[in-house]
Structures are given as structure tokens and as C-alpha cells.
Design an enzyme around this catalytic site. Structure first.
Site, mmCIF file in Angstrom:
data_model
loop_
_atom_site.group_PDB
_atom_site.id
_atom_site.type_symbol
_atom_site.label_atom_id
_atom_site.label_comp_id
_atom_site.label_asym_id
_atom_site.label_seq_id
_atom_site.Cartn_x
_atom_site.Cartn_y
_atom_site.Cartn_z
ATOM 1 N NE ARG A 44 -2.619 -1.041 3.591
ATOM 2 C CZ ARG A 44 -2.608 -2.194 4.261
ATOM 3 N NH1 ARG A 44 -3.056 -3.303 3.672
ATOM 4 N NH2 ARG A 44 -2.166 -2.258 5.502
ATOM 5 C CE LYS A 134 -14.169 10.220 0.767
ATOM 6 N NZ LYS A 134 -13.751 9.277 -0.291
ATOM 7 C CD GLU A 175 -17.520 11.271 -1.697
ATOM 8 O OE1 GLU A 175 -16.551 11.317 -0.917
ATOM 9 O OE2 GLU A 175 -17.585 10.463 -2.638
ATOM 10 C CE LYS A 217 -14.927 12.534 -3.948
ATOM 11 N NZ LYS A 217 -13.563 12.076 -3.684
HETATM 12 P P1 13P Z 1 -14.188 7.547 -7.184
HETATM 13 O O1 13P Z 1 -13.763 8.718 -8.035
HETATM 14 O O2 13P Z 1 -13.497 6.269 -7.536
HETATM 15 O O3 13P Z 1 -15.672 7.443 -7.071
HETATM 16 O O4 13P Z 1 -13.642 7.848 -5.728
HETATM 17 C C1 13P Z 1 -13.787 9.097 -5.203
HETATM 18 C C2 13P Z 1 -14.051 8.993 -3.764
HETATM 19 O O5 13P Z 1 -13.329 9.529 -2.953
HETATM 20 C C3 13P Z 1 -15.246 8.266 -3.319
HETATM 21 O O6 13P Z 1 -15.496 8.533 -1.999
#
Ligand code: 13P
Length: 336
Positions: A44, A134, A175, A217
Site C-alpha cells: 500500500r 472528507k 460528499e 463532492k
Molecule cells: P471515485 O472517483 O473512484 O468514485 O472515488 C472518489 C471517492 O473519494 C469516493 O469517496
């Protein structure tokens, strides 16, 4: 401008967007499985260090969202990975939610957990160098869902998270992801995205979150992944812009889309078309996970000998999306 506004604006600086590299342990395991690589701590680290050290990526990448492990991790030479990013002028961020869990009383829906103890975790993350965070809420489209209960509960949690971030001096990325899974039409996605965002901005207002200090987001407004008629790039861009103009206040500095399972090239084309059409008060940018990483992951395959190929693949996607920020992405850039 205050400090949080400055960070939020820097994250959506012209020509730049965010790399989401915050896959949780089960998710990165799934991604590594697709290239037959074991998800060990070292793998990772090597994979993410490869991305972070990519020369020139900082022209197009303003910030990177990290998972808890990565924020604490050191690169092969002992430099903290967050420092590797900072030295390039890239802002480190942190995923702070604890995942979407079954919603009590509505088993086909989820609510995102992680509020308990969040104030203390944010203080610690801030000390480790995170300047933004986030939290992802997941909304599924089905015959009778999303329920009003699910939208309300997730919006409330997103706003509580955002208020705690602002208090801690961390820019919250809010998000709410309406999943593209399903056979629904783009009109249905529009309707659900509209309802979701209304709830989210209602909750943010109620909990006194200053909108100049956040980034949104969201998903794009798309046809469901198995819908027999797929909307065109132009239709997606127009529907998405129309939806957001109706519900996202102008005070929000930027909208940083997730890719959500779109192919890398389509995700870039959609962002490009929206910026070419323009007309919104906010920056329209990216916060892609899969759409920035998929070709790099395939090129790397867990081998040291492929580090440069992995970096070249990531650089190319970052550059294409940087061009899409100006509506200047072309098919020729893919061939190059
Ligand atoms: P994806 O662009 O692969 O959807 O991932 C963005 C992300 O942070 C999802 O929480």
C-alpha cells in the site's frame, strides 16, 4: 479571506483538482486483487508513494485525500508521505468517516458512521498535517428508495461532520454520493440528486456551516449504469449543471466531482464538457479516485520495475483532467 477559505480556494485553483487516494482497507484490497497484488502495508505504501512522487503531477493536483494509515506512514526513505506531498505544494487531506452502515429500519439503505469521537480525531489529524477532510454519504436509487428518512439522516450527519471540521480549522469536503448502480434513467438520477442536495444544504444551513469554507463532492447526473439508453456527454453536462445551478449556493467555492465507477476517459469528458459550457458561479473540478488511478494501478502491477510506467499513467490522467478544468481536453491528448 480567512484561512479555511484560502485552503478551499487553493484546492480548486484553476487547472487543478484532487486525487482521492483514501481507499479503506477492504477497498484497496479489492483494487489490488484486480492486479493480483496482496494488500500488505508495504505494498500500500509503495503504490501510494509512487503516485505521490510523480514528477509534475502538482501542476494538476492541488490536494490528496489520504486514509488514516497513509497520513501516519513514511515512504521508503523515512520521509512522511504527507511531507512528500507538502514539499511539492500538494495539500494533504484525510478521510474521517467510518463507512456506510445499514440504516436501522431500512435495510436496503445506509447511513455513514463516524461522528463519535470525531472532534478529538480532527484535532489529531490537524496536528499530523491534514488541512481538509472528507465524509462520504451513500444514496442508492431503487424502486422505493431513497427514503426521506435516509436522506434526512445522512444530511444531518454530513452537516455535523462539516461543523466539527470548521471548528477544528479543517476544510470539510461534503460528499453525498448518489450511486450510478441501477437501471434508472438520467431523469431519475436528476430528481434524486436534487432531493439529496436540497437536504444537505438545508442541514448545513441549520447547523450554521459557512459555505465559503466547504467544498461539495457530488456525483454527476448520469444514466444508471445498466439503463438501456445512456445519455450523451453533452446531456450529462447539461443536466448536471442545471441541477447544481438550482440547488448549490454561489458561496460554495467549488464542486469537486467523484468519478463513481465511470471510466477514466468518460469522467474526464464529462468534466470537460461542463467547463466548456460554463455558466456556474463555482469552480467545477475533480476529486477522482478510480478515474485517476485505474491506468496507473494496471501499469504498476506491484512491481518496482513498473514504477515509471505507473507514474506516467497517473501523470497522463492528471494532465487530461487538468485540461478538462479549462474545457480544453481533446481526444488527441489520449493518443499522445
Ligand atoms: P471515485 O472517483 O473512484 O468514485 O472515488 C472518489 C471517492 O473519494 C469516493 O469517496
Amino acid at each position: 479571506m480567512g484561512q479555511l477559505e484560502d485552503v478551499a480556494r487553493a484546492l480548486v485553483a484553476p487547472g487543478k483538482g484532487i486525487l482521492a487516494a483514501d481507499e479503506s482497507a477492504p477497498t484497496i484490497e479489492k483494487r489490488f486483487k484486480s492486479i493480483d497484488v496482496a494488500s500488505t502495508e508495504e505494498n500500500r505504501r509503495d503504490y501510494r508513494e509512487m503516485l505521490f512522487r510523480t514528477e509534475g503531477a502538482e501542476e494538476f493536483v492541488s490536494g490528496v485525500i489520504l486514509f488514516d494509515e497513509t497520513l501516519r506512514q513514511e515512504g521508503a526513505d523515512g520521509t512522511r508521505l504527507a511531507k512528500v506531498l507538502e514539499d511539492k505544494g500538494i495539500i494533504p487531506g484525510i478521510k474521517v468517516d467510518k463507512g456506510a452502515k445499514q440504516l436501522a429500519g431500512s435495510p436496503s439503505e445506509t447511513v455513514t458512521e463516524g461522528l463519535d469521537g470525531l472532534r478529538d480525531r480532527l484535532t489529531e489529524y490537524r496536528g499530523l498535517g491534514a488541512k481538509f477532510a472528507k465524509w462520504r454519504a451513500v444514496i442508492t436509487i431503487g424502486d422505493d428508495i431513497p427514503s426521506s428518512y435516509c436522506l434526512h439522516t445522512n444530511a444531518h450527519a454530513l452537516a455535523r461532520y462539516a461543523a466539527l471540521c470548521v471548528e477544528a480549522g479543517i476544510v470539510p469536503i461534503v460528499e453525498p454520493e448518489v450511486l450510478m448502480d441501477g437501471s434508472h434513467t438520467i431523469e431519475r438520477c436528476y430528481e434524486v440528486t436534487d432531493r439529496t442536495l436540497h437536504r444537505v444544504f438545508g442541514a448545513l444551513h441549520q447547523q450554521q456551516v459557512p459555505l465559503e469554507q466547504i467544498l461539495l463532492k457530488p456525483n454527476m447526473v448520469l444514466s444508471g449504469s445498466t439503463c438501456p439508453t445512456q445519455a450523451s456527454v453533452r446531456e450529462v453536462a447539461e443536466a448536471t449543471l442545471r441541477c447544481f445551478r438550482n440547488v448549490v449556493p454561489a458561496a460554495v467555492p467549488g464542486i469537486v466531482f467523484l468519478s463513481g465507477g465511470q471510466s477514466d476517459e468518460i469522467a474526464t469528458a464529462h468534466l470537460n464538457e461542463m467547463n466548456a459550457l460554463g455558466g456556474g458561479p463555482w469552480e467545477l473540478s475533480f476529486s477522482y479516485g478510480r478515474a485517476l488511478q485505474a491506468p496507473a494501478l494496471k501499469a504498476w502491477r506491484g512491481k518496482k520495475a513498473n514504477l515509471e510506467a505507473g507514474q506516467a499513467a497517473y501523470y497522463k490522467r492528471a494532465k487530461c483532467n487538468g485540461a478538462a478544468r479549462h474545457g480544453k481536453y481533446t481526444a488527441a491528448m489520449e493518443a499522445a
